[in-house]
Design an enzyme around this catalytic site. Structure first.
Site, PDB file in Angstrom:
ATOM      1  N   ASN A  86       0.807  -1.230   0.000  1.00  0.00           N
ATOM      2  CA  ASN A  86       0.000   0.000   0.000  1.00  0.00           C
ATOM      3  C   ASN A  86       0.832   1.268   0.000  1.00  0.00           C
ATOM      4  O   ASN A  86       0.501   2.241  -0.672  1.00  0.00           O
ATOM      5  CB  ASN A  86      -0.992  -0.020   1.172  1.00  0.00           C
ATOM      6  N   GLY A 123       1.805  -6.107   7.141  1.00  0.00           N
ATOM      7  CA  GLY A 123       0.906  -6.691   6.155  1.00  0.00           C
ATOM      8  C   GLY A 123      -0.377  -7.147   6.828  1.00  0.00           C
ATOM      9  O   GLY A 123      -0.749  -6.649   7.903  1.00  0.00           O
ATOM     10  N   THR A 147      -3.271  -9.261   8.815  1.00  0.00           N
ATOM     11  CA  THR A 147      -3.281  -9.949  10.121  1.00  0.00           C
ATOM     12  C   THR A 147      -3.137 -11.447   9.942  1.00  0.00           C
ATOM     13  O   THR A 147      -2.388 -12.105  10.667  1.00  0.00           O
ATOM     14  CB  THR A 147      -4.575  -9.604  10.873  1.00  0.00           C
ATOM     15  N   ALA A 148      -3.805 -12.009   8.931  1.00  0.00           N
ATOM     16  CA  ALA A 148      -3.729 -13.459   8.700  1.00  0.00           C
ATOM     17  C   ALA A 148      -2.291 -13.868   8.383  1.00  0.00           C
ATOM     18  O   ALA A 148      -1.777 -14.866   8.905  1.00  0.00           O
ATOM     19  CB  ALA A 148      -4.651 -13.845   7.551  1.00  0.00           C
ATOM     20  N   THR A 149      -1.633 -13.083   7.573  1.00  0.00           N
ATOM     21  CA  THR A 149      -0.231 -13.388   7.229  1.00  0.00           C
ATOM     22  C   THR A 149       0.650 -13.256   8.459  1.00  0.00           C
ATOM     23  O   THR A 149       1.522 -14.076   8.717  1.00  0.00           O
ATOM     24  CB  THR A 149       0.266 -12.445   6.129  1.00  0.00           C
ATOM     25  N   GLU A 189       3.267  -5.459  12.215  1.00  0.00           N
ATOM     26  CA  GLU A 189       2.370  -4.317  11.992  1.00  0.00           C
ATOM     27  C   GLU A 189       1.263  -4.820  11.071  1.00  0.00           C
ATOM     28  O   GLU A 189       1.513  -5.057   9.887  1.00  0.00           O
ATOM     29  CB  GLU A 189       3.138  -3.181  11.315  1.00  0.00           C
ATOM     30  N   CYS A 192      -3.597   1.371   6.410  1.00  0.00           N
ATOM     31  CA  CYS A 192      -4.124   0.641   7.575  1.00  0.00           C
ATOM     32  C   CYS A 192      -4.573   1.592   8.657  1.00  0.00           C
ATOM     33  O   CYS A 192      -5.204   1.190   9.619  1.00  0.00           O
ATOM     34  CB  CYS A 192      -3.052  -0.270   8.102  1.00  0.00           C
ATOM     35  N   GLU A 217       7.082   0.387  16.052  1.00  0.00           N
ATOM     36  CA  GLU A 217       8.172   0.889  15.220  1.00  0.00           C
ATOM     37  C   GLU A 217       8.384   2.360  15.563  1.00  0.00           C
ATOM     38  O   GLU A 217       7.657   2.913  16.379  1.00  0.00           O
ATOM     39  CB  GLU A 217       7.807   0.713  13.733  1.00  0.00           C
TER      40      GLU A 217
END
Ligand code: TXE
Length: 479
Positions: A150, A226, A228-230, A248, A282, A460
């Site tokens: 993104n 990236g 959440t599932a990843t 993140e 995000c 971060e």
């Protein structure tokens, strides 16, 4: 057809297994280049290069590393036009957005950590009459940085800058959907005098190159941004290997508007927080909660402004929205508009694909506003990550807090009110890592950045990032 290459050990090179992926231009829906679909063999080459470079880079003084990172920052600045065009072409975002946000922030990211490392010191703890402790904060070694599509160079550099500044060698993989600016960065790093093997940039799918980075035993930390599932998958893989993890992830951020807000400023900022980068940030405020006394006024004004938002080719200077990043993502966003209707929502504007003359195959969507949904339906609970927002009225602070905090995410929140006590009270109660009051996306790079719950683990920015990319060692000396 242009073929991009990996950047390993200070040189561009083809993937060992010779596999490539098509790279699409979202604005036209056509393939415009190919990128390596790297495999574990490429990761192994990069790790060997990083192992060789680590003693050189980690034993350099902070000021020497800093000087190289400043040159890297200046190198991007000197190629601003090339990077801006590349970013916009790869992602589909308006050229103006890449020029005002993405690439300048990448320049700032490198410059910020080039200076931060100079001032990064560690502590000493005196035990009177007994001895003294000192803390060493040393680089971890070889670290992996994996970033999304993104804000490609913005987030890619947000990870690799502190990692490099702290003295680590980096194996970095941008998203296979937006590889181009990371590809360009290799030569800029080389020209900045970065020793070969310090920064290695690999391209390819997450399930191959990304997975190989996460699984490599010599890569001791993973910084990931990236979905959440990843993130969950990566955590499952890396946890048994006791790797440091910075995750993140996604967000479903509330934008809470009280009747006593500065309406004019709220409205113009809410248009940005809703649809900037085609809603593919995000941190976008995708759930808008409006105090009932001004709900109708807000709805009328907001929808009117959204209706007049220009969706056009990214090169068009009038474009407020360009193309969303890919055909699958466009279809995912449109599927959520259909879901919203099934859940009882009313689409007040947008909700369909836009045909831009001359670019009929481009991935353009109208900005979309939906009302009439319950706060706990799927549309209001799941991340859409496109130009779609819902609006919902509320009557009390307790009610809006409950709705705002009702998702599994906890990344950011925006709050519009002139009541200072209420602002502090709400900020304290909101489940999010970031709260913007009467503003959105105001960023100070020194501040801790990140979310809680399903929005991630760790922070971060500033010292947080330098602490993540170093190992602390406490040494005690007896008097
Ligand atoms: O994510 P993906 P995307 C989130 C945003 C949205 C998503 C969009 O909410 O949900 O990211 O980005 C690599 N092992 N954020 O679709 O698919 C993949 O190749 C190792 C939140 O790109 O997760 C890419 O480089 N790597 C964020 C990267 O992971 C894997 C800001 C991200 O891909 C992998 C931006 C695997 N198994 C987006 N699978 C925030 N919170 O700041 C994929 N990848």
């Amino acid at each position: 057809m242009e073929r991009l290459q990996n950047f390993i050990d200070g040189a561009y090179c083809d993937p060992v297994k010779g596999q490539y992926l098509d790279n699409y231009e979202p604005a036209s829906g056509t393939v415009y280049s190919q990128i390596p679909n790297s495999t574990e063999e490429d990761v192994e080459l990069a790790v060997k290069a990083a192992e060789k470079a680590f003693p050189i880079w980690s034993e350099m003084s902070k000021s020497e590393r800093s000087a190289i990172l400043v040159k890297l920052s200046e190198g991007i600045q000197a190629r601003m036009d090339e990077f801006v065009k590349a970013e916009s072409r790869d992602n589909g975002k308006p050229l103006s957005l890449a020029a005002h946000v993405d690439i300048p922030r990448a320049v700032s990211n490198f410059h910020f950590f080039a200076t931060a490392i100079i001032h990064y010191a560690s502590e000493s703890h005196q035990m009177e009459g007994v001895g003294v402790n000192y803390t060493l904060r040393k680089p971890i070694g070889i670290v992996g940085c994996i970033s999304p599509w993104n804000l490609p160079l913005y987030l890619f550099s947000w990870k690799i800058a502190p990692a490099l500044a702290a003295g680590n060698c980096v194996i970095a993989k941008p998203s296979e959907i937006t590889p181009y600016t990371a590809y360009l960065l290799g030569k800029v790093a080389k020209e900045a005098g970065m020793p070969d093997g310090v920064l290695n940039i690999l391209h390819g799918e997450g399930r191959y190159a990304g997975d190989a980075i996460v699984k490599h035993t010599k890569i001791k930390a993973i910084s990931f941004t990236g979905g959440t599932a990843t993130g969950e998958y990566i955590a499952r893989t890396a946890a048994p290997m006791f790797k440091k993890l910075s995750l993140e992830l996604g967000g479903k951020n509330p934008n809470i508007i009280f009747a006593d807000c500065d309406f004019k400023e709220m409205l113009s900022t809410t248009l940005r927080s809703s649809f900037a980068n085609q809603g593919q940030i995000c941190l976008c405020g995708s759930r808008i909660f409006v105090e009932r006394p001004i709900y109708d006024k807000f709805k009328e004004e907001f929808v009117k402004r959204v209706d007049s938002t220009v969706v056009a080719h990214p090169d068009n200077p009038d474009a407020k929205l360009g193309a969303v990043v890919s055909k699958p993502h466009m279809e995912k966003v449109l599927s959520y508009v259909e879901l919203a209707k099934e859940e009882g929502g009313t689409v007040l504007t947008g909700g369909e694909r836009v045909t831009v003359e001359g670019y009929e195959n481009g991935y353009y969507l109208r900005p979309t506003v939906i009302e009439g949904l319950s706060f706990d339906c799927r549309t209001n609970q799941e991340e859409i990550f496109g130009p779609v927002v819902t609006i919902t009225p509320f009557d009390t602070e307790e009610e809006v807090l409950m709705m705002a905090n009702s998702t599994k995410y906890g990344l950011s929140a925006t709050l519009w009110t002139s009541d200072l006590k209420r602002a502090h009270r709400m900020a304290n109660e909101l489940h999010s890592g970031i709260v913007w009051i009467n503003s959105w996306l105001v960023r100070d790079l020194r501040t801790p950045f990140g979310g809680m719950k399903a929005s991630g683990v760790g922070r971060e920015g500033g010292w947080e990032a330098l602490r993540f990319f170093t190992e602390a060692k406490n040494v005690f000396v007896k008097y």
